[in-house]
Structures are given as C-alpha cells and as structure tokens.
Design a protein around this motif. Structure first.
Motif, PDB file in Angstrom:
ATOM      1  N   MET A 106      16.483  45.144  25.911  1.00  0.00           N
ATOM      2  CA  MET A 106      15.776  46.396  26.105  1.00  0.00           C
ATOM      3  C   MET A 106      15.976  47.349  24.921  1.00  0.00           C
ATOM      4  SD  MET A 106      13.786  47.872  28.160  1.00  0.00           S
ATOM      5  CE  MET A 106      13.357  49.222  29.173  1.00  0.00           C
ATOM      6  N   ILE A 107      17.077  47.243  24.238  1.00  0.00           N
ATOM      7  CA  ILE A 107      17.364  48.164  23.137  1.00  0.00           C
ATOM      8  C   ILE A 107      16.499  47.864  21.921  1.00  0.00           C
ATOM      9  CG2 ILE A 107      19.127  48.868  21.478  1.00  0.00           C
ATOM     10  CD1 ILE A 107      21.125  48.802  23.747  1.00  0.00           C
ATOM     11  N   ALA A 108      16.253  46.606  21.617  1.00  0.00           N
ATOM     12  CA  ALA A 108      15.443  46.255  20.438  1.00  0.00           C
ATOM     13  C   ALA A 108      14.043  46.851  20.506  1.00  0.00           C
ATOM     14  CB  ALA A 108      15.392  44.749  20.255  1.00  0.00           C
ATOM     15  N   PRO A 109      13.327  46.748  21.638  1.00  0.00           N
ATOM     16  CA  PRO A 109      12.001  47.377  21.700  1.00  0.00           C
ATOM     17  C   PRO A 109      12.070  48.899  21.515  1.00  0.00           C
ATOM     18  CG  PRO A 109      12.208  45.780  23.462  1.00  0.00           C
ATOM     19  CD  PRO A 109      13.568  45.914  22.822  1.00  0.00           C
ATOM     20  N   LEU A 110      13.084  49.513  22.093  1.00  0.00           N
ATOM     21  CA  LEU A 110      13.210  50.971  21.960  1.00  0.00           C
ATOM     22  C   LEU A 110      13.494  51.364  20.514  1.00  0.00           C
ATOM     23  CD1 LEU A 110      15.156  51.910  25.202  1.00  0.00           C
ATOM     24  CD2 LEU A 110      12.708  52.079  24.749  1.00  0.00           C
ATOM     25  N   ASN A 111      14.285  50.577  19.825  1.00  0.00           N
ATOM     26  CA  ASN A 111      14.554  50.857  18.411  1.00  0.00           C
ATOM     27  C   ASN A 111      13.273  50.765  17.588  1.00  0.00           C
ATOM     28  OD1 ASN A 111      17.280  51.356  18.745  1.00  0.00           O
ATOM     29  ND2 ASN A 111      17.878  49.249  18.307  1.00  0.00           N
ATOM     30  N   LYS A 112      12.432  49.764  17.883  1.00  0.00           N
ATOM     31  CA  LYS A 112      11.173  49.616  17.148  1.00  0.00           C
ATOM     32  C   LYS A 112      10.214  50.760  17.471  1.00  0.00           C
ATOM     33  CE  LYS A 112      11.438  44.672  16.484  1.00  0.00           C
ATOM     34  NZ  LYS A 112      10.803  43.365  16.668  1.00  0.00           N
ATOM     35  N   LEU A 113      10.159  51.165  18.722  1.00  0.00           N
ATOM     36  CA  LEU A 113       9.296  52.291  19.091  1.00  0.00           C
ATOM     37  C   LEU A 113       9.810  53.594  18.482  1.00  0.00           C
ATOM     38  CD1 LEU A 113       8.551  51.381  22.808  1.00  0.00           C
ATOM     39  CD2 LEU A 113       6.976  51.247  20.865  1.00  0.00           C
ATOM     40  N   ASN A 114      11.112  53.740  18.433  1.00  0.00           N
ATOM     41  CA  ASN A 114      11.713  54.910  17.794  1.00  0.00           C
ATOM     42  C   ASN A 114      11.353  54.960  16.315  1.00  0.00           C
ATOM     43  OD1 ASN A 114      13.426  57.217  17.532  1.00  0.00           O
ATOM     44  ND2 ASN A 114      14.985  55.876  16.663  1.00  0.00           N
ATOM     45  N   ALA A 115      11.377  53.813  15.650  1.00  0.00           N
ATOM     46  CA  ALA A 115      11.009  53.756  14.233  1.00  0.00           C
ATOM     47  C   ALA A 115       9.549  54.150  14.039  1.00  0.00           C
ATOM     48  CB  ALA A 115      11.259  52.361  13.672  1.00  0.00           C
ATOM     49  N   ALA A 116       8.689  53.736  14.964  1.00  0.00           N
ATOM     50  CA  ALA A 116       7.271  54.109  14.883  1.00  0.00           C
ATOM     51  C   ALA A 116       7.116  55.620  15.044  1.00  0.00           C
ATOM     52  CB  ALA A 116       6.468  53.366  15.947  1.00  0.00           C
ATOM     53  N   MET A 117       7.820  56.211  15.980  1.00  0.00           N
ATOM     54  CA  MET A 117       7.731  57.663  16.184  1.00  0.00           C
ATOM     55  C   MET A 117       8.271  58.423  14.972  1.00  0.00           C
ATOM     56  SD  MET A 117       6.187  58.669  18.859  1.00  0.00           S
ATOM     57  CE  MET A 117       6.706  60.369  18.958  1.00  0.00           C
ATOM     58  N   GLN A 118       9.332  57.930  14.382  1.00  0.00           N
ATOM     59  CA  GLN A 118       9.880  58.587  13.198  1.00  0.00           C
ATOM     60  C   GLN A 118       8.886  58.530  12.042  1.00  0.00           C
ATOM     61  OE1 GLN A 118      13.750  56.907  12.427  1.00  0.00           O
ATOM     62  NE2 GLN A 118      14.696  58.058  14.076  1.00  0.00           N
ATOM     63  N   ALA A 119       8.191  57.419  11.904  1.00  0.00           N
ATOM     64  CA  ALA A 119       7.168  57.309  10.862  1.00  0.00           C
ATOM     65  C   ALA A 119       6.057  58.315  11.110  1.00  0.00           C
ATOM     66  CB  ALA A 119       6.615  55.889  10.815  1.00  0.00           C
ATOM     67  N   LEU A 120       5.603  58.412  12.357  1.00  0.00           N
ATOM     68  CA  LEU A 120       4.547  59.372  12.681  1.00  0.00           C
ATOM     69  C   LEU A 120       5.007  60.803  12.449  1.00  0.00           C
ATOM     70  CD1 LEU A 120       3.084  57.790  15.931  1.00  0.00           C
ATOM     71  CD2 LEU A 120       2.049  57.826  13.655  1.00  0.00           C
ATOM     72  N   ALA A 121       6.258  61.078  12.726  1.00  0.00           N
ATOM     73  CA  ALA A 121       6.784  62.434  12.548  1.00  0.00           C
ATOM     74  C   ALA A 121       6.777  62.865  11.088  1.00  0.00           C
ATOM     75  CB  ALA A 121       8.210  62.520  13.107  1.00  0.00           C
ATOM     76  N   THR A 122       6.737  61.896  10.178  1.00  0.00           N
ATOM     77  CA  THR A 122       6.687  62.216   8.753  1.00  0.00           C
ATOM     78  C   THR A 122       5.304  61.918   8.170  1.00  0.00           C
ATOM     79  OG1 THR A 122       7.607  60.039   8.223  1.00  0.00           O
ATOM     80  CG2 THR A 122       9.169  61.874   8.411  1.00  0.00           C
ATOM     81  N   ASN A 123       4.296  61.922   9.045  1.00  0.00           N
ATOM     82  CA  ASN A 123       2.885  61.750   8.664  1.00  0.00           C
ATOM     83  C   ASN A 123       2.561  60.384   8.070  1.00  0.00           C
ATOM     84  OD1 ASN A 123       2.138  64.284   9.611  1.00  0.00           O
ATOM     85  ND2 ASN A 123       2.629  65.264   7.659  1.00  0.00           N
ATOM     86  N   HIS A 124       3.341  59.386   8.380  1.00  0.00           N
ATOM     87  CA  HIS A 124       3.020  58.013   7.992  1.00  0.00           C
ATOM     88  C   HIS A 124       2.249  57.383   9.153  1.00  0.00           C
ATOM     89  CE1 HIS A 124       6.446  58.838   5.286  1.00  0.00           C
ATOM     90  NE2 HIS A 124       5.683  58.188   4.435  1.00  0.00           N
ATOM     91  N   THR A 125       0.934  57.440   9.062  1.00  0.00           N
ATOM     92  CA  THR A 125       0.111  56.981  10.184  1.00  0.00           C
ATOM     93  C   THR A 125      -0.437  55.576   9.987  1.00  0.00           C
ATOM     94  OG1 THR A 125      -1.876  57.992   9.245  1.00  0.00           O
ATOM     95  CG2 THR A 125      -0.571  59.338  10.764  1.00  0.00           C
TER      96      THR A 125
END
Length: 70
Positions: free
Chosen positions: A1-20
């Motif tokens: 369960m942690i691996a998917p959350l880490n990947k989703l967290n990385a996606a959100m961090q990218a979006l937070a820095t305007n990497h769409t």
C-alpha cells in the motif's frame, strides 16, 4: 500500500511545482488508490488549464505593452 501512495505523492509534488507533463499512475484501479489517482488527474487538468490561461494573459499584456510603446 505504501508504494502506490509514494508514487501518487510524487505526482502531486510535480503538479505543485507546475510540472503538468506527467502520467498519473493507478487510474484504472477500482479501489481507494484509484479514487485518489482520479482526483489527482482532476488537479492536473485544472493546473494545465490555469497555466494556459496565465500564458494567454501574459501574451495579451505583452502585446498591449508593445502597442503602447509604439
């Protein structure tokens, strides 16, 4: 369960820095992880739209500024 959350967290961090230009993982899952992924996809789409509007406004300001200088 942690691996998917880490990947989703990385996606959100990218979006937070305007990497769409990223792929959102786990969109096809039919559990809570998939629900979170689909929510992140909405954030991505909204971010892309806002960045497009910002670029359009900046272009208009540039054109207006240039015309005022002429």
């Amino acid at each position: 369960m942690i691996a998917p959350l880490n990947k989703l967290n990385a996606a959100m961090q990218a979006l937070a820095t305007n990497h769409t230009n990223i792929d959102i993982p786990f969109l096809q899952r039919e559990d809570e992880v998939g629900e979170v992924a689909r929510s992140i996809k909405v954030f991505k789409q909204n971010s892309q739209e806002l960045l497009g509007l910002q670029k359009s406004m900046e272009d208009k300001i540039t054109l207006q500024t240039q015309s005022l200088r002429e």
